[in-house]
Design a protein around this motif. Structure first.
Motif, PDB file in Angstrom:
ATOM      1  N   VAL A 101       0.851  -0.885   0.357  1.00 48.25           N
ATOM      2  CA  VAL A 101       0.050   0.089  -0.081  1.00 48.25           C
ATOM      3  C   VAL A 101       0.910   1.282  -0.332  1.00 48.25           C
ATOM      4  O   VAL A 101       0.675   2.219  -0.921  1.00 48.25           O
ATOM      5  CB  VAL A 101      -1.260   0.071   1.309  1.00 48.25           C
ATOM      6  N   LEU A 102       1.423   1.479   0.808  1.00 46.52           N
ATOM      7  CA  LEU A 102       2.938   2.523   1.224  1.00 46.52           C
ATOM      8  C   LEU A 102       3.777   2.430  -0.426  1.00 46.52           C
ATOM      9  O   LEU A 102       3.711   3.704  -0.491  1.00 46.52           O
ATOM     10  CB  LEU A 102       4.059   2.253   2.268  1.00 46.52           C
ATOM     11  N   LEU A 103       3.857   1.635  -1.002  1.00 48.00           N
ATOM     12  CA  LEU A 103       4.509   1.711  -2.983  1.00 48.00           C
ATOM     13  C   LEU A 103       3.969   1.945  -3.139  1.00 48.00           C
ATOM     14  O   LEU A 103       3.664   3.686  -4.526  1.00 48.00           O
ATOM     15  CB  LEU A 103       5.310   0.522  -3.325  1.00 48.00           C
ATOM     16  N   PHE A 104       2.465   2.019  -3.603  1.00 47.94           N
ATOM     17  CA  PHE A 104       1.032   2.727  -3.857  1.00 47.94           C
ATOM     18  C   PHE A 104       1.071   4.081  -4.047  1.00 47.94           C
ATOM     19  O   PHE A 104       1.146   4.702  -4.737  1.00 47.94           O
ATOM     20  CB  PHE A 104      -0.178   2.254  -4.179  1.00 47.94           C
ATOM     21  N   LEU A 105       1.141   4.931  -2.758  1.00 46.82           N
ATOM     22  CA  LEU A 105       1.230   6.009  -2.398  1.00 46.82           C
ATOM     23  C   LEU A 105       2.421   6.545  -2.830  1.00 46.82           C
ATOM     24  O   LEU A 105       2.547   7.854  -3.497  1.00 46.82           O
ATOM     25  CB  LEU A 105       1.160   5.549  -1.083  1.00 46.82           C
ATOM     26  N   CYS A 106       3.438   6.183  -2.808  1.00 45.86           N
ATOM     27  CA  CYS A 106       4.918   6.462  -3.594  1.00 45.86           C
ATOM     28  C   CYS A 106       5.120   6.851  -4.569  1.00 45.86           C
ATOM     29  O   CYS A 106       5.480   7.948  -5.538  1.00 45.86           O
ATOM     30  CB  CYS A 106       5.932   5.851  -2.728  1.00 45.86           C
ATOM     31  N   CYS A 107       3.865   5.836  -5.796  1.00 44.75           N
ATOM     32  CA  CYS A 107       4.300   5.911  -6.906  1.00 44.75           C
ATOM     33  C   CYS A 107       2.684   6.204  -6.957  1.00 44.75           C
ATOM     34  O   CYS A 107       2.307   6.176  -8.296  1.00 44.75           O
ATOM     35  CB  CYS A 107       4.195   4.703  -7.554  1.00 44.75           C
ATOM     36  N   HIS A 108       2.241   7.332  -6.338  1.00 40.82           N
ATOM     37  CA  HIS A 108       0.851   8.217  -7.339  1.00 40.82           C
ATOM     38  C   HIS A 108       1.311   9.088  -8.498  1.00 40.82           C
ATOM     39  O   HIS A 108       1.771   9.772  -8.401  1.00 40.82           O
ATOM     40  CB  HIS A 108       0.028   9.736  -6.204  1.00 40.82           C
ATOM     41  N   PRO A 109      -0.237   8.814  -9.347  1.00 39.13           N
ATOM     42  CA  PRO A 109       0.366   9.223 -10.529  1.00 39.13           C
ATOM     43  C   PRO A 109       0.509  11.087 -10.796  1.00 39.13           C
ATOM     44  O   PRO A 109       1.434  11.004 -11.387  1.00 39.13           O
ATOM     45  CB  PRO A 109      -1.260   9.086 -11.108  1.00 39.13           C
ATOM     46  N   THR A 110       0.421  11.233  -9.268  1.00 35.45           N
ATOM     47  CA  THR A 110       0.550  13.232  -9.928  1.00 35.45           C
ATOM     48  C   THR A 110       1.917  13.292  -9.704  1.00 35.45           C
ATOM     49  O   THR A 110       2.116  14.428 -10.004  1.00 35.45           O
ATOM     50  CB  THR A 110      -0.461  13.594  -8.458  1.00 35.45           C
ATOM     51  N   LEU A 111       2.691  12.490  -9.459  1.00 33.09           N
ATOM     52  CA  LEU A 111       3.896  12.435  -9.268  1.00 33.09           C
ATOM     53  C   LEU A 111       4.963  12.369 -10.377  1.00 33.09           C
ATOM     54  O   LEU A 111       4.509  11.481 -11.207  1.00 33.09           O
ATOM     55  CB  LEU A 111       4.212  11.957  -7.846  1.00 33.09           C
ATOM     56  N   THR A 112       5.948  12.915 -10.332  1.00 35.06           N
ATOM     57  CA  THR A 112       6.535  12.585 -11.618  1.00 35.06           C
ATOM     58  C   THR A 112       7.877  11.503 -11.289  1.00 35.06           C
ATOM     59  O   THR A 112       8.035  10.931 -10.826  1.00 35.06           O
ATOM     60  CB  THR A 112       8.001  13.931 -11.884  1.00 35.06           C
TER      61      THR A 112
END
Length: 403
Positions: A101-112
């Motif tokens: 879940v944390l990985l999904f959060l860190c790879c949020h689509p709004t981020l480059t």
């Protein structure tokens, strides 16, 4: 326990504790700071006092207390502080692992992609900002600002802590895998600097890929990515000389390849291909397994490699895939065929002046007997890469052909 053992244990526990804390309190940035303080306390205390019976629970308790202290010092959040401070500090730690879940959060689509990579290494990998900055050769202040902006973007997006559903989950998982792939590639072949590889980054990518695979063992692309990393990392010891100079694949001492990693990677690659769907990581793993299966460079099944690249090119078009297919095509149909395929990349702006295109063309020109053309392209390739190890190798190739 050795120093490296303490470090490995803390890196394994950090995302688990952070995930639990974020799930409970919802403050990513505050929780991340609290967990880092708890990890620092553990790094100082555990070597002297010994690892507690429940190290994860110890970290969670200390991090929870740090978070409460932070909330108490923030007068603008008195109501939230009261609610949080009233909670009982954890004695029993839940068995759930929120690392995915944390990985999904860190790879949020709004981020480059750069921000996703940095935040993943910081929050899930447990690396310090200074370590990440050194890995990507940027000032620590620059990396700190990048990570801070990433956290703010996630906060502004109002993201909830949990796995997305359906198509969104599948899309976000592909982003996670891509970020891990980028981290591994930077570790395996550094884009700049004096060393050809950064083994710590490659190992961290493998560790995170194992974590994802443990939670999603039925996903064939997850299995394929882990297999690809293992099969590629297995060649690391043979890729450089004692002085750090690059050794190309066809000249490597294959007895130095890590057979345990190859066996594990080959088994995973086979399992990945047995699934109902076919993705780019599965195909790349199959290509790596084909190379690993050859006892010598001359025994490589190049028709098989070319066929796999052809399929990969069709399902995931990419100039680098075409570049690699040109190498395989040259091995099966001769250098002129490979050069003809390379010519199709000349109009691709993504490849304009790229050192890999220049170096492959130089290699194939040399095979055709065009020494002058090969010399010129090796020299141009050397000037186009920021990797000192690659520069030395390309310059040495050019030196052999100097008119």
């Amino acid at each position: 326990m050795t120093a490296s053992g303490f470090e490995d244990l803390l890196r394994e526990l950090t995302p688990q504790v952070l995930g639990t804390l974020v799930r409970r309190h919802g403050q990513f940035e505050g929780c991340e700071d609290a967990v880092q303080e708890a990890v620092l306390a553990a790094a100082l205390q555990w070597p002297a006092e010994g690892v507690p019976d429940n190290p994860r629970g110890w970290l969670l308790t200390v991090a929870s207390r740090r978070l409460i202290d932070q909330l108490r010092s923030d007068h603008a959040r008195r109501e939230r502080e009261s609610a949080t401070a009233a909670e009982v500090l954890p004695e029993d730690v839940p068995d759930t692992d929120d690392t995915l879940v944390l990985l999904f959060l860190c790879c949020h689509p709004t981020l480059t992609a750069a921000s996703q990579t940095a935040l993943t290494l910081r929050a899930v990998g447990g690396l310090t900002t200074a370590e990440i900055a050194r890995a990507f050769l940027v000032p620590e202040g620059t990396m700190a600002a990048r990570i801070s902006r990433a956290k703010q973007r996630i906060k502004a997006a109002g993201s909830s802590f949990g796995l997305p559903e359906g198509a969104e989950r599948e899309e976000r998982l592909r982003v996670v895998l891509h970020v891990l792939y980028l981290i591994f590639n930077e570790g395996y072949t550094a884009s700049s600097g004096s060393s050809l590889h950064r083994a710590d980054l490659a190992r961290e990518a493998i560790r995170l890929a194992r974590t994802v695979h443990a939670q999603l063992p039925e996903d064939d692309e997850v299995t394929g990515l882990l297999a690809l990393m293992l099969l590629t990392h297995a060649r690391r010891a043979a890729r450089t000389t004692a002085t750090g100079d690059l050794v190309p694949l066809d000249e490597q001492d294959r007895t130095r390849w890590d057979r345990a990693l190859i066996e594990e990677g080959t088994e995973l690659a086979g399992a990945a291909l047995a699934g109902p769907s076919l993705g780019p990581y599965q195909l790349q793993a199959a290509i790596a397994a084909t190379h690993a299966d050859a006892a010598t460079a001359g025994e490589t099944d190049w028709p098989q490699v070319h066929a796999l690249y052809l399929i990969l090119e069709r399902i995931a078009p990419n100039p680098m895939v075409t570049l690699n297919r040109a190498v395989a095509l040259a091995e099966t149909q001769g250098p002129p065929a490979g050069l003809a395929l390379l010519a199709t990349l000349d109009g691709d702006q993504r490849m304009a002046g790229h050192h890999r295109l220049l170096s492959v063309r130089a290699h194939l020109l040399e095979k055709t007997g065009d020494r002058a053309g090969a010399y010129e392209h090796y020299r141009r390739a050397a000037k186009s890469t920021a990797s000192i190890a690659e520069q030395r190798y390309l310059e040495s190739r050019a030196a052999r052909l100097r008119p």
